[in-house]
Structures are given as structure tokens and as C-alpha cells.
Scaffold this active site. Structure first.
Site, PDB file in Angstrom:
ATOM      1  N   SER A 260       0.832  -1.201   0.000  1.00 50.29           N
ATOM      2  CA  SER A 260       0.000   0.000   0.000  1.00 50.29           C
ATOM      3  C   SER A 260       0.865   1.249   0.000  1.00 50.29           C
ATOM      4  O   SER A 260       2.078   1.193   0.247  1.00 50.29           O
ATOM      5  CB  SER A 260      -0.905   0.015   1.231  1.00 50.29           C
ATOM      6  N   LYS A 261       0.217   2.372  -0.230  1.00 50.22           N
ATOM      7  CA  LYS A 261       0.903   3.664  -0.178  1.00 50.22           C
ATOM      8  C   LYS A 261       1.498   3.886   1.213  1.00 50.22           C
ATOM      9  O   LYS A 261       2.589   4.444   1.356  1.00 50.22           O
ATOM     10  CB  LYS A 261      -0.074   4.779  -0.524  1.00 50.22           C
TER      11      LYS A 261
END
Length: 501
Positions: A260-261
Site C-alpha cells: 500500500s501507499k
């Protein structure tokens, strides 16, 4: 049937690196088989549309060198390539499913469905809108045809749901995962069409893949649960289904779960190909972080796939030649930020000194407003330092002393500056002043001869001299530095160090 594959992102934000890998594998498969790679924008959910996201997707793929053969405004053989512009055609396919008995109108309100979910939860059950309850709910299976027509004419909100078959075991084939079985009794009746005239992802996706003659659907593992519905929709329409291949997830560097970011923010690496700016802040991108597009492509290709050899560096043409869906792993591929940087280093040292010097020269001018070295000299500086860099933007930290005298001196290295060092440094200045041919070879020969003749240990001179010129005990061969900055600057820096240290 000729190979036609697609990448079909939604313009809801920046393109995640996992999406880039999906696009890459589709591109490689198409090119390997002399086929077509096209891009379709799936923007049926206008509530999630983000301005600028579509342009970002196109720019990212262009930068990476995997631009589609067909897309919005380019070779629109099966256009339009935005689903929102295809809106008018979906109604007829929804009607076709209604008329053939594969779908039905449902008038249930959001409130009534929510109440049924809560009721089921209270009883320790899970509410699923499928064969087990649909005959008791507010839909066209329990209301007369005339009444349904009347309610629609009166503007009542409805959705069209797929009527999932009962008591069937679907035996499906996935190129990567092999044979998979699904029990239709466990599937829900998905919404296909809404009364606002917009299809859901499932209907639009299948209709478009068919009309655009998609031969293979290569997509992420998260779409695997949708596979039975999609195959059933092809059956309902009487169409041949494409072949499916569901790619493994790209996993976090540490722990379990999808990359994920947040993982990138926490560990300091980008998860988007290009920088993405919003009012909330800026998300870093591979391009702006100094990665070469070919290094990003090479790294991503090996996340979940290999050619069966120990080879790690592949050009795009080599990837096309060797790519095979059957060599994609089922298990998720762990993202390794250090390996990512290693790939960029391999591509950096493989580039010509001239091309790197051009990029470094721009960086130097951006930093200090000028570059006093000639292009030939810049090329030489690059040749001294590039082996120790992962990115061009690291060159400055490795070579700033070529352009600016040190403003401070490393404390640990300064311990090499002894009581007799100033006298030795004054003698070095005297020796340098005698040298006419101020080249690294001559300088090295003359200074070493002087040290040998006077029985002066190398360490007593070389370390303080490097500290004087660089500010730390780092950098390439010392005599290369002396030649590059010249006699006047060398002496000036030694004198400054004598005063400071």
C-alpha cells in the site's frame, strides 16, 4: 483468434505500481504473440472520478515505454474507449438478460436491505441476496410483469440483478492457477444495472471485453472471486469467454498483505510511477525519485515471474521474447525496496558517462546556479563516482567537493590532523607549486617521490590532504580530485584547512 488484451483502470487516483505490473504483463503477452494491447478507461462510477487521474495513467505508461496500441484518441477501432461514453449501449444488454430470464428487476430499498443484514447478523447469520431469499424480496420474480412496468414508468428506483443458477458446480480454468471450482449456491445475485442508466463494473466489463474482442483477461488476484459471475455472463449472452489469468498480489516488504501507499510512506519508497499532488499533500513517484523507466519495468517483471534462469537484467525486448504466463507464480511476490534500487544501479552503471554527465550538469546548475567544468570534465567526474550511486540525484552528495570547497570537516576524520600536520601541508603546497604538468599521474609521482625521499609516511600526508580538499575521507582517487579542481583551488583549500583545523 488473434491476441487482444487490455488494461482497464478506473480514473480514481494515481496508478498504483501493482496496476503498472498488470499493464506490463498484458503488454508483454500481447507483444510476445504479435497481438494488440489496448487501454479502456472504466469510469462508470462517476462518484469516484478524480480529475487528472486519466491523464496521469496515460503519462505513466508513456514514460514507462508500454503505451497501448489502442485507447482514447488513438487507433479507436472499437471506440469509444471510455465506458462513460459507451453508456447508451449497455441498456440493451441488460434488457437482453431480463428477457432471457438471466436477470431480474429488484426494487428493494437500501434501508430494507440494511435492516435484513442487521437481522441476519443478530441471528448469527450472513445475509446474501441470492437464490435463498430472492423469491421473498421486492423484485420482478415476485411481482407481475404489468406491475413491474408500472413501477418503472412511475420513476421508482430499481436495479437489475443477475439471476445466479442454483445447484451448479462451475469448473473453470485459470492459466496461472489451473482448475478452480465454484459452487453457484454460494454466489450472490450481483447488481448489473442501475436506474440512473449506468451499468455496474460487471456488466460493462463483460460487454466491452466481448465487443472489443478481448482474447485473454490478465488481471489481479483480487478479481478472482468475480470470475464465476463473469463466466456465467458470457454463457447468458451466448458468447465465447476469453481465457483468464489472475496475477499474484505484490506484497508488503515486511509482514503480510497487499503493498500500500502507507508502506511506501513508512519505509521511504514510491508506490506510484509518477508524483501525485493533491490538496492534502504530495505522493512521491518513481520518475521524480530518479528511477530509470527501464529499471522499473525490469524490477516489476520479476515480481511474480521469471524465465527459469538466473538472469535478472532484461531489456524490454528480451522480456517480450521470454515472457510466458505459465511461468507466473501463484503465490504473492514480496516487494523489496533495496532490490528495486539495485536494479536502478545496474541500469545507471550501464549508461554512458556522457548521458549521465548531461543529467548531472543540469542537476548541478539547479543546485548552485552554474557549472564551471566543461562537458568533458563532467564526463570524467561521472566516471569517478557512478559505481557508488543508485541514482543520478545521488551524484551531488558523492561529488559536491568538485564544485564547492568544504565548509566543514568530518569530526572523526579530523582526528588524523596531528600537531605536525600543518607543517607537512605547507610542504605539500610547496611541492605542488613546483609541478608544471598538473595531471594526476605527475602530481602523484612527484608527491610520492617527495614523501619517499623525506621518509614521510603516506598516512601522515594523504589523509589530511584528502580531508583538506573533500572535508571527509571519501571520494575517488585523490590525485584525480587534485587535477580536476586545479592547482590554485587545491592550494586554497589546503590553506583554509590549516587555518580551520
Amino acid at each position: 483468434m488473434s491476441v487482444r488484451v487490455r488494461f482497464a483502470p478506473s480514473p480514481t487516483g494515481p496508478l498504483h505500481i501493482g496496476g503498472v505490473r498488470t499493464a506490463l504483463f498484458n503488454y508483454l503477452f500481447a507483444k510476445k504473440h504479435g497481438g494488440t494491447f489496448y487501454l479502456r478507461i472504466e469510469d462508470t462510477d462517476q462518484t469516484r472520478f478524480v480529475p487528472g487521474a486519466e491523464a496521469y495513467i496515460f503519462e505513466a505508461l508513456e514514460w514507462l515505454g508500454i503505451a497501448p496500441d489502442e485507447t482514447v484518441g488513438k487507433n479507436e477501432k472499437f471506440g469509444p474507449y471510455r465506458q462513460s461514453e459507451r453508456k447508451a449501449m449497455y441498456q440493451q444488454y441488460a434488457d437482453q438478460l431480463i428477457n432471457s430470464g438471466w436477470a431480474y428487476y429488484a426494487f428493494d430499498t437500501a434501508e430494507s436491505l440494511d435492516a435484513m443484514r442487521k437481522e441476519a447478523e443478530a441471528a448469527g447469520k450472513t445475509f446474501i441476496y441470492n437464490h435463498s431469499v430472492r423469491e421473498q424480496l421486492d423484485n420482478s420474480l415476485t411481482v407481475s410483469r404489468e406491475k413491474v412496468a408500472e413501477r418503472i414508468a412511475n420513476g421508482e428506483h430499481y436495479v437489475i440483478r443477475f439471476k445466479t443458477p442454483v445447484n451448479e458446480i462451475l469448473e473453470l480454468k485459470d492459466i496461472i492457477r489451473g482448475d478452480i471450482k465454484f459452487d453457484t449456491n454460494l454466489l450472490d445475485d450481483k447488481v448489473l444495472f442501475k436506474s440512473d442508466g449506468m451499468p455496474t463494473y460487471h456488466l460493462a466489463n463483460i460487454v466491452d471485453d466481448h465487443l472489443m474482442e478481448t482474447s485473454h483477461v490478465i488481471r489481479g488476484e483480487e478479481w478472482l472471486p468475480s470470475m464465476p459471475l463473469h463466466v456465467l455472463l458470457y454463457k447468458a449472452f451466448g458468447w465465447n469467454a476469453p481465457e483468464f489469468a489472475h496475477l499474484p498480489l505484490i506484497l508488503k516488504p515486511i509482514g503480510n498483505g497487499k503493498l500500500s501507499k502507507r508502506d511506501g510512506d513508512k519505509m521511504g519508497f514510491p508506490v506510484f510511477p509518477l508524483e501525485w499532488k493533491t490538496d492534502e499533500g504530495t505522493s512521491s513517484g518513481y520518475r521524480e525519485n530518479g528511477f530509470f523507466p527501464e529499471a522499473v519495468i525490469n524490477f516489476l517483471a520479476l515480481l511474480g515471474w521469471n524465465d527459469g534462469t538466473e538472469q535478472e537484467i532484461f531489456s524490454l525486448d528480451e522480456l517480450v521474447e521470454k515472457f510466458d504466463l505459465n511461468r507466473i507464480h501463484k503465490a504473492g511476490a514480496k516487494f523489496d525496496p533495496e532490490k528495486n534500487k539495485w536494479f536502478n544501479h545496474q541500469y545507471l552503471i550501464g549508461k554512458s558517462d556522457e548521458s549521465l554527465a548531461e543529467a548531472f550538469e543540469k542537476d548541478v546548475i539547479n543546485r548552485i546556479g552554474k557549472c564551471d567544468f566543461s562537458f568533458v570534465e563532467m564526463t570524467k567526474i561521472v566516471s569517478f563516482i557512478k559505481e557508488r550511486a543508485h541514482f543520478v540525484n545521488e551524484f551531488w552528495d558523492l561529488a559536491d567537493y568538485f564544485f564547492e570547497a568544504p565548509s566543514s570537516y568530518d569530526e572523526k576524520a579530523a582526528k588524523n590532523w596531528k600537531e605536525e600536520t600543518p607543517i607537512l601541508m605547507q610542504q605539500v603546497i610547496a611541492e605542488l607549486n613546483k609541478i608544471e604538468d598538473f595531471t594526476s599521474v605527475t602530481i602523484e609521482t612527484e608527491l610520492k617521490n617527495w614523501m619517499t625521499t623525506n621518509e614521510i609516511g603516506m598516512g601522515k600526508v594523504m589523509q589530511p590532504l584528502r580531508l583538506s580538499l573533500v572535508g571527509a575521507l571519501k571520494g575517488p582517487h585523490l590525485f584525480y580530485i587534485i587535477e580536476m579542481i586545479g592547482k590554485t583551488e587545491t592550494i586554497k583549500r589546503i590553506e583554509k584547512a590549516i587555518q580551520a583545523l
